[in-house]
Design a protein around this motif. Structure first.
Motif, short mmCIF file in Angstrom:
data_model
loop_
_atom_site.label_atom_id
_atom_site.label_comp_id
_atom_site.label_asym_id
_atom_site.label_seq_id
_atom_site.Cartn_x
_atom_site.Cartn_y
_atom_site.Cartn_z
N ILE A 18 66.39 16.96 6.01
CA ILE A 18 67.25 18.19 5.24
C ILE A 18 67.99 17.33 4.03
N ILE A 19 68.32 16.21 4.17
CA ILE A 19 68.77 15.30 2.99
C ILE A 19 67.61 15.33 1.84
N GLN A 20 66.13 15.08 2.25
CA GLN A 20 65.18 14.98 1.30
C GLN A 20 64.56 16.41 0.64
N GLN A 21 64.88 17.50 1.56
CA GLN A 21 64.58 18.93 1.05
C GLN A 21 65.81 19.39 0.05
N VAL A 22 67.07 18.84 0.32
CA VAL A 22 68.21 19.19 -0.60
C VAL A 22 68.04 18.59 -1.96
N LYS A 23 67.61 17.07 -2.01
CA LYS A 23 67.58 16.58 -3.20
C LYS A 23 66.32 17.05 -3.64
N GLN A 24 65.08 17.28 -3.28
CA GLN A 24 63.93 17.77 -3.73
C GLN A 24 64.23 19.26 -4.69
N ALA A 25 65.07 19.94 -3.85
CA ALA A 25 65.46 21.28 -4.48
C ALA A 25 66.33 20.82 -5.84
N MET A 26 67.16 20.02 -5.74
CA MET A 26 68.04 19.97 -6.77
C MET A 26 67.14 19.28 -7.84
N ARG A 27 66.30 18.28 -7.79
CA ARG A 27 65.46 17.74 -8.55
C ARG A 27 64.54 18.78 -9.51
N LEU A 28 64.25 19.82 -8.84
CA LEU A 28 63.20 20.95 -9.20
C LEU A 28 64.13 22.13 -9.65
N GLY A 29 65.57 21.83 -9.64
CA GLY A 29 66.22 22.91 -10.29
C GLY A 29 66.62 24.27 -9.47
N LEU A 30 66.14 24.11 -8.27
CA LEU A 30 66.07 25.19 -7.25
C LEU A 30 67.75 25.12 -6.85
N LEU A 31 68.37 24.15 -6.71
CA LEU A 31 69.89 24.18 -6.37
C LEU A 31 70.45 23.21 -7.66
N GLY A 32 71.58 23.95 -7.91
CA GLY A 32 72.54 23.49 -9.05
C GLY A 32 73.79 23.34 -8.84
#
Length: 133
Positions: A18-32
């Protein structure tokens, strides 16, 4: 909104996934900044994981100052990990997407793509490769 995909055979604990997926979404700009993460209940309904596991992941993200829990409202992203080089329109991302399309049309399966990617990544980011002495 992010949708978690939990791989119970990966050997990686669920809360770390879960942590990795949130961070990946943040890196890709999917979560801001300002975006709300799914509630623990929503994650449990979608993935059938224990609610305490979700809360543990969210607490770790909060400890890292990546999210903020607002009582009765939800958990919100506090900062961005995205860069111009990781956006959906970034030239390198488009090149990688083109390569993935060629790999798929060339008959490679996902495990072969993953192995090839990891080998090339290690050659470039870990001089001497993964088994260098």
């Amino acid at each position: 909104m992010i949708e978690f995909r939990i791989d119970r055979r990966s050997g990686v604990t669920t809360y770390v996934q879960i942590i990795q997926q949130v961070k990946q979404a943040m890196r890709l700009g999917l979560l801001g900044p300002g975006d709300r993460l799914p509630t623990a209940r929503e994650v449990v309904e979608a993935t059938a994981v224990n609610p305490n596991t979700v809360l543990k992941a969210y607490r770790e993200l909060e400890r890292e100052s990546l999210v903020e829990a607002r009582r009765g409202v939800g958990t919100f992203v506090t900062r961005s990990l995205a860069s111009d080089q990781t956006s959906a329109e970034a030239p390198l991302r488009r090149e990688l997407a083109d390569w993935m399309s060629r790999a798929k049309s060339g008959g490679l399966v996902i495990d072969e793509v993953d192995a090839l990617y990891a080998a090339v990544r290690d050659e470039h980011f870990h001089p001497g490769g993964p088994h260098a002495s």
